[in-house]
Design an enzyme around this catalytic site. Structure first.
Site, PDB file in Angstrom:
ATOM      1  CB  VAL A   1      -0.948   0.012   1.228  1.00 47.61           C
ATOM      2  CG1 VAL A   1      -1.961  -1.124   1.128  1.00 47.61           C
ATOM      3  CG2 VAL A   1      -0.177  -0.101   2.545  1.00 47.61           C
TER       4      VAL A   1
ATOM      5  CG  HIS B   1      -4.031  -5.721   0.129  1.00 49.11           C
ATOM      6  ND1 HIS B   1      -2.972  -6.455   0.596  1.00 49.11           N
ATOM      7  CD2 HIS B   1      -4.953  -6.621  -0.287  1.00 49.11           C
ATOM      8  CE1 HIS B   1      -3.241  -7.749   0.476  1.00 49.11           C
ATOM      9  NE2 HIS B   1      -4.436  -7.874  -0.061  1.00 49.11           N
TER      10      HIS B   1
END
Ligand SMILES: [Zn+2]
Length: 297
Positions: free
Chosen positions: A102, A118
């Site tokens: 991320v 994600h």
């Protein structure tokens, strides 16, 4: 080792490779193996979606730790591994880059069209009105709401983990959505206990099924979120190559498995198949250059 590296080279040189990367690719950028903005999954239980949304105390603890941990993430720069992936893509050898990370570092290294499975830490979503805002803006608002809180930065450990005394957490003030005024804010990342949006998963499956090979980088494939793509590739007879430090739960599916440091291995791979000229990414570090861009293609 040399034989395995040669096999990896042949697989990637043939092109149409989909990359699936995990936390192990970003550790050389100083980002610990974690999921969520606190950088703390190693010693602390990761936040679940259920706890975050239902327990105000858990939410306050999360944002307090995250408020400190964010500085480290925002400062992080792509490492040799990210640059090597960008070089493979620039050389036309990749059919896609999927990441479980991320941190935005693939894009910061110059890779394009990265599917961020994600989500991204540099964006914040409102659970009521759905508006996306930048993490930088939230950082400013949290600083305003918590003058003097930065004194606790001293408690950020070298691995990015954050130790915060309970009294510091108790005094931390969270803020609500600046657009609708009352909505609960959440980083635009997939928490434990949450599912990845179905269209994003479908796109990844499509890319994997059309690929000539799947190259897993720096993931132990412990969670099904990533492992399912390896299983799908194997089911379709698509060779899987894995470069990771330590064993993975996908090794049984792998045609090639290399237990080696990511940065050095991928640089050698890119030198071999993409030519010796590095292609520098955009100037600046970490997430800053890409803030505000859509989370996924
Ligand atoms: Zn809102």
């Amino acid at each position: 080792m040399t034989e395995t590296f040669d096999a990896l080279t042949r697989l990637v040189a043939a092109g149409d490779v989909v990359v699936l990367s995990g936390a192990g690719l970003s550790t050389e950028s100083g980002i610990p193996d974690y999921r969520g903005p606190s950088g703390a999954a190693r010693r602390h239980t990761p936040m679940t979606y259920q706890a975050f949304t239902r327990d105000p105390q858990a939410r306050r603890r999360y944002w307090a730790r995250s408020h400190l941990g964010w500085r480290m993430i925002a400062r992080a720069a792509p490492n040799a591994g990210h640059h090597a992936v960008a070089r493979l893509q620039a050389a036309g050898l990749l059919a896609g880059v999927i990441t479980q990370n991320v941190d935005g570092l693939h894009t910061a290294a110059g890779a394009t069209g990265v599917v961020e499975l994600h989500g991204r830490l540099d964006e914040v979503t409102c659970l009521d009105c759905g508006n996306l805002t930048s993490r930088d803006e939230l950082d400013r608002r949290l600083r305003e709401a918590n003058p003097g809180f930065d004194a606790h930065v001293a408690h950020v450990n070298p691995d990015g983990d954050v130790d915060l005394p309970d009294e510091a957490v108790a005094g931390f003030r969270t803020v609500d959505c600046g657009i609708c005024g009352t909505g609960m804010l959440k980083p635009d990342v997939v928490f434990f206990g949450e599912t990845v949006p179905a269209p994003r998963v479908a796109e990844c499956f499509t890319r994997v099924e059309r690929a000539r090979a799947l190259l897993v980088l720096g993931s132990s494939l412990t969670v099904m979120s990533g492992r399912r793509f390896v299983i799908r590739a194997a089911k379709h007879g698509i060779p899987v190559a894995i470069v990771n430090q330590g064993p993975t739960r996908g090794d049984g599916y792998a045609a090639v498995a290399l237990d080696a440091p990511l940065g050095a291995t991928l640089t050698a791979l890119a030198d071999r198949v993409a030519g010796p000229t590095p292609r520098p990414g955009p100037a600046g570090a970490g997430l800053a250059p890409t803030a505000g861009q859509p989370a996924a293609v």
